[in-house]
Design an enzyme around this catalytic site. Structure first.
Site, PDB file in Angstrom:
ATOM      1  N   LYS A  21       0.839  -1.207   0.000  1.00 42.73           N
ATOM      2  CA  LYS A  21       0.000   0.000   0.000  1.00 42.73           C
ATOM      3  C   LYS A  21       0.874   1.257   0.000  1.00 42.73           C
ATOM      4  CE  LYS A  21      -2.685   0.832   3.802  1.00 42.73           C
ATOM      5  NZ  LYS A  21      -2.614   2.232   4.277  1.00 42.73           N
ATOM      6  N   ARG A  26       2.914   5.938  -3.328  1.00 41.46           N
ATOM      7  CA  ARG A  26       4.062   6.749  -3.768  1.00 41.46           C
ATOM      8  C   ARG A  26       4.286   6.629  -5.267  1.00 41.46           C
ATOM      9  NH1 ARG A  26       4.080   5.658   1.466  1.00 41.46           N
ATOM     10  NH2 ARG A  26       5.333   6.889   2.933  1.00 41.46           N
ATOM     11  N   GLY A  89      -5.098   8.126   5.408  1.00 39.29           N
ATOM     12  CA  GLY A  89      -4.176   9.120   5.970  1.00 39.29           C
ATOM     13  C   GLY A  89      -2.989   9.362   5.057  1.00 39.29           C
ATOM     14  N   ARG A 117      -8.533  12.526  12.421  1.00 37.95           N
ATOM     15  CA  ARG A 117      -7.103  12.256  12.625  1.00 37.95           C
ATOM     16  C   ARG A 117      -6.279  13.548  12.579  1.00 37.95           C
ATOM     17  NH1 ARG A 117      -5.555   7.166   9.116  1.00 37.95           N
ATOM     18  NH2 ARG A 117      -3.641   7.401  10.313  1.00 37.95           N
ATOM     19  N   GLN A 159       4.487   9.335   6.973  1.00 39.79           N
ATOM     20  CA  GLN A 159       3.577  10.203   6.219  1.00 39.79           C
ATOM     21  C   GLN A 159       4.001  11.659   6.358  1.00 39.79           C
ATOM     22  OE1 GLN A 159      -0.345   9.204   7.682  1.00 39.79           O
ATOM     23  NE2 GLN A 159      -0.321   7.196   6.704  1.00 39.79           N
ATOM     24  N   ASP A 306       1.915  -0.884  12.161  1.00 39.54           N
ATOM     25  CA  ASP A 306       0.727  -1.473  11.538  1.00 39.54           C
ATOM     26  C   ASP A 306       0.539  -2.943  11.933  1.00 39.54           C
ATOM     27  OD1 ASP A 306       0.177   0.930  10.330  1.00 39.54           O
ATOM     28  OD2 ASP A 306       1.118   0.390   8.428  1.00 39.54           O
ATOM     29  N   LYS A 333      -4.903   6.141  14.686  1.00 37.10           N
ATOM     30  CA  LYS A 333      -4.965   5.459  13.385  1.00 37.10           C
ATOM     31  C   LYS A 333      -6.422   5.467  12.891  1.00 37.10           C
ATOM     32  CE  LYS A 333      -0.633   4.506  12.858  1.00 37.10           C
ATOM     33  NZ  LYS A 333       0.103   5.156  11.770  1.00 37.10           N
ATOM     34  N   ARG A 337      -6.866   2.041  17.945  1.00 41.95           N
ATOM     35  CA  ARG A 337      -6.578   0.593  17.859  1.00 41.95           C
ATOM     36  C   ARG A 337      -6.280  -0.014  19.219  1.00 41.95           C
ATOM     37  NH1 ARG A 337      -3.235   0.632  12.064  1.00 41.95           N
ATOM     38  NH2 ARG A 337      -5.163   0.671  10.815  1.00 41.95           N
ATOM     39  N   ARG A 379      -7.294  -3.077   9.873  1.00 39.45           N
ATOM     40  CA  ARG A 379      -6.310  -3.920  10.572  1.00 39.45           C
ATOM     41  C   ARG A 379      -6.911  -4.550  11.835  1.00 39.45           C
ATOM     42  NH1 ARG A 379      -2.183  -3.290   7.152  1.00 39.45           N
ATOM     43  NH2 ARG A 379      -1.726  -1.173   6.488  1.00 39.45           N
TER      44      ARG A 379
HETATM   45  C1  S3P Z   1       2.366   4.896   6.186  1.00 43.31           C
HETATM   46  C2  S3P Z   1       2.909   5.323   7.351  1.00 43.31           C
HETATM   47  C3  S3P Z   1       2.404   4.924   8.664  1.00 43.31           C
HETATM   48  C4  S3P Z   1       1.507   3.686   8.590  1.00 43.31           C
HETATM   49  C5  S3P Z   1       0.524   3.779   7.464  1.00 43.31           C
HETATM   50  C6  S3P Z   1       1.233   3.950   6.129  1.00 43.31           C
HETATM   51  C7  S3P Z   1       2.951   5.388   4.909  1.00 43.31           C
HETATM   52  O1  S3P Z   1       1.650   5.982   9.223  1.00 43.31           O
HETATM   53  O2  S3P Z   1       0.831   3.486   9.795  1.00 43.31           O
HETATM   54  O3  S3P Z   1      -0.278   2.610   7.406  1.00 43.31           O
HETATM   55  O4  S3P Z   1       2.644   4.819   3.843  1.00 43.31           O
HETATM   56  O5  S3P Z   1       3.730   6.341   4.958  1.00 43.31           O
HETATM   57  P1  S3P Z   1       2.332   7.168  10.087  1.00 43.31           P
HETATM   58  O6  S3P Z   1       3.209   7.945   9.190  1.00 43.31           O
HETATM   59  O7  S3P Z   1       1.170   7.978  10.594  1.00 43.31           O
HETATM   60  O8  S3P Z   1       3.068   6.467  11.188  1.00 43.31           O
END
Ligand code: S3P
Length: 418
Positions: A21, A26, A89, A117, A159, A306, A333, A337, A379
């Site tokens: 994912k 990206r 997110g 969030r 992120q 995750d 999240k 969770r 999840r």
């Molecule tokens: C992700 C970063 C993580 C992860 C999310 C995917 C990403 O989140 O929990 O499922 O693709 O950059 P955070 O950056 O909020 O930790």
């Protein structure tokens, strides 16, 4: 949809997981600003990645199947409506960084979960870069002369790091992010492969202003975070022999496999190879030996954030007290969770208590099938489904369709392996 799951006596077979994912988001986003057409085979079919594709189409990018028509660094067009990031997110935060650097304003919205969030964590550094950014609602862009910054991130988040690096492609000078712990590095790996000036030094990543990105051609590896459910299931179900094909094992993603092995789980790696700079293997899962209690401390949680819901399931089957801490991020999240897993596993008879930033779990406990809630969180739904495989009797999981977010064929795979 209510998913009904019965205990499994064996888990056997070979499966190909959904495309990663994180890498899929990206590939779409960076492909959109590349100079030329990119190709990404095996993109995640999950709803989150579809949200990113739909947002990019609203920005004038032609995205279809495996092909992304790059519009160049300055080719995005203003969207006629707010961008709907759905439940994702990653879509919202990465696009916020990219769009903060455009000379038009964009509003980004999402579902109820995403609207709750925290987005101040991207707004604040983007404003330091002189971008226009406000929240709530999340609006970015309209002032395209950004300044590079050196940002020390208070919370480890790939992120947030990615949002800042994407804005940094357009900013004067270098833009650097220093994290408390190294998070997944797919953005910097892909940017480097596309010709951007990226410098990685431990937990510090810097990017220079970039006029042009080369298109990419990648086969997206299988998602390690999806594999995680089967690593635990295969370890706990008495008779199991599972082969997970072509799984991405980028070291910033696989701390969970190392932890499981240290507890006594058996996870083998076969056929190691590279796909566009990302390490890929087949994972082989067989029943675990004697298991040691889990200890996850501050600084460890970010690398397996995750995977923690399914780790909680594993802990219910281990003799002794397992302590998972430093995981306060789980509260922000797709659901809280910590609370959702405590509710589900308690209903199934586990001894689990939520702390401020984790859980204390006493085991082993025989789990009983129960009626449990996914909290609309993919999840949580999948972790509770794994708990159901080792429980006595039937488990019903409410709102189980949320698995579509990252793993649309999760229940088909579960049925096939049983
Ligand atoms: C992700 C970063 C993580 C992860 C999310 C995917 C990403 O989140 O929990 O499922 O693709 O950059 P955070 O950056 O909020 O930790």
């Amino acid at each position: 949809m209510i998913a009904t799951i019965r205990p499994a006596r064996k888990l056997e077979g070979e499966i190909t997981l959904p495309g990663d994912k994180s890498i899929s988001h990206r590939a779409l986003i960076l492909g959109a600003i590349a100079s030329g057409d990119s190709h990404a085979r095996g993109l995640s079919a999950g709803v989150d990645v579809k949200s990113t594709a739909a947002c990019l189409r609203d920005l004038g990018v032609d995205v279809g199947g495996t092909d992304i028509s790059g519009r160049g660094m300055r080719g995005l067009r203003p969207s006629a409506k707010p961008l709907d990031c759905g439940n994702s997110g990653t879509t919202m935060r990465l696009l916020a960084g990219l769009l903060a650097a455009q000379d038009f304003e964009t509003e980004l919205t999402g579902d109820d979960s995403l609207s709750r969030r925290p987005m101040d964590r991207v707004v604040e550094p983007l404003r330091r870069m002189q971008a226009r950014a406000s929240w709530p609602p999340l609006k970015v862009g309209g002032q395209a002369t950004l300044e590079g910054i050196e940002y020390t991130a208070p919370v480890p988040s790939a992120q947030v790091k990615s949002a800042i690096l994407l804005a940094g492609l357009y900013a004067a000078g270098d833009t650097a992010v220093v994290e408390p712990v190294k998070t997944r590095d797919h953005t910097e790996v892909m940017l480097g492969a596309m010709g951007a000036d990226v410098k990685i030094d431990g937990t510090r990543v810097a990017v220079g202003r970039t006029e042009r990105l080369e298109p990419i051609d990648i086969a997206v590896p299988g998602d390690f975070s999806a594999a995680a459910f089967w690593l635990v299931a295969g370890g706990l179900v008495e008779t199991s022999d599972i082969r997970l094909l072509a799984v991405g094992v980028n070291p910033t993603r696989t701390a969970f496999a190392g932890l499981l092995t240290s507890l006594g789980f058996r996870v083998g790696r076969a056929r190691p190879r590279l796909e566009a700079g990302e390490a890929v293997v087949d994972l082989e899962v067989t029943p675990a030996g004697d298991l040691r209690p889990v200890r996850v401390e501050a600084g460890m949680a970010a690398e397996m954030i995750d995977e923690l819901p399914v780790l909680a399931v594993a802990a219910t089957q281990i003799a002794g007290t397992s302590v998972i801490s430093g995981a306060g991020e789980l509260r922000v999240k797709e659901s809280d969770r910590l609370a959702a897993m405590e509710a589900g596993l308690s209903a199934m008879g586990a001894d689990i208590v939520t702390q401020e930033d984790g859980w204390v779990i006493n085991g082993p406990r025989r789990l009983e099938g129960a009626h449990v809630e996914s909290a609309g969180d993919h999840r949580v739904a999948m972790a509770l489904a794994i708990a159901a495989l080792i429980a006595d009797g039937k488990t019903e999981i409410e709102d189980a369709e949320c698995v579509e977010i990252s793993y649309p064929n999760f229940f088909d795979h579960l049925e096939y392996l049983c």
